[in-house]
Design a protein around this motif. Sequence first.
Motif, PDB file in Angstrom:
ATOM      1  N   ASP A 143       0.820  -1.212   0.000  1.00  0.00           N
ATOM      2  CA  ASP A 143       0.000   0.000   0.000  1.00  0.00           C
ATOM      3  C   ASP A 143       0.851   1.259   0.000  1.00  0.00           C
ATOM      4  OD1 ASP A 143       0.824  -0.736   2.537  1.00  0.00           O
ATOM      5  OD2 ASP A 143      -1.185  -0.774   3.390  1.00  0.00           O
ATOM      6  N   GLY A 166      -2.492   0.940  -6.924  1.00  0.00           N
ATOM      7  CA  GLY A 166      -2.531  -0.381  -6.310  1.00  0.00           C
ATOM      8  C   GLY A 166      -2.289  -1.488  -7.322  1.00  0.00           C
ATOM      9  N   THR A 193       1.172  -6.319   3.713  1.00  0.00           N
ATOM     10  CA  THR A 193       1.255  -5.057   4.434  1.00  0.00           C
ATOM     11  C   THR A 193       1.019  -5.244   5.922  1.00  0.00           C
ATOM     12  OG1 THR A 193       0.483  -2.750   4.479  1.00  0.00           O
ATOM     13  CG2 THR A 193      -1.201  -4.444   4.215  1.00  0.00           C
ATOM     14  N   GLY A 203      -6.143   5.463   1.894  1.00  0.00           N
ATOM     15  CA  GLY A 203      -6.238   5.209   0.457  1.00  0.00           C
ATOM     16  C   GLY A 203      -7.494   5.745  -0.180  1.00  0.00           C
TER      17      GLY A 203
END
Length: 293
Positions: A143, A166, A193, A203
């Motif tokens: 991420d 992404g 992650t 995000g």
Amino acid sequence: MRQFTAVVNPTAGGSAGAAALLALARLLREAGADLHTEYSRSLAHAREVARDAGRRGRVVLAVGGDGIAGGVGGALSGTGAALGLVPAGRGNDFARALGLPADPAALARILLHNAPRPVDTIEVESAVHDRTVVLGSVYAGVDALANRHANRSRLLRGSASYYAGGLRAVTGWRAARYRVTVDGEEHTHTGYTVVAANSGYYGSGRVIAPDARVDDGVLEVVMIADAPRRLFFGLMNDLRTGAHVHRPQVRILRGREIRILADRDVPYGADGEVEAVLPVTLRVLPGALRVLR
């Protein structure tokens, strides 16, 4: 009547920061408030302006996205100064977690009349970077790489830039082996992650930690394990609602101090900015920041 200093990121959301402030500024001044505007040259400059305004008893408005919100909020953490957010960036995730409205009139009422309320912040400590304080989350893995791609996108904005970033990051990602220490207890993890979340969102509206609260004194530690790419894209889709937490590839811990290491130079980011690689140590600072919400 309150006195405001607006710290504006002039490039946020394709210069939407300055535009967002225009409508709000008129409403604040019509109500009798004093408003001074400063355009930031960098995050370091934004922090300096914010601290100076806070010392003079002014309410500091962070105008832009999560980067300037985190930079300004971090600078005011522990000072007693009050922060207001004017969301005008790509993500606006911390403003989303606070439930702030997009409508200028509704936001003006909050800034003019609501009492500041305490929220937690995150102290970030790295061996190669100075100590910093951020607001929403610290994320280490694919991420962070995706966010780096999104920030460099010139053609896409908002959720589209994060989704495209992404896809690009996942294509070349190989699972990292992490060691995650939460309040002194070490956990091993292999995967995509590790996210230490104060806010539930990151995000551009993805619900990474549905149970995270900005004022509960703990961080949600979300770990997404190694999985086939097709399954990972399903996980990404689940982030729209937070349904990913029910998948067996997702593990969630809670703690006040978190240290994250990996078997290689894994990038990590915070509040929309990616500047470093692991290892990193994080500590929650309960109620350290006063925010108008």
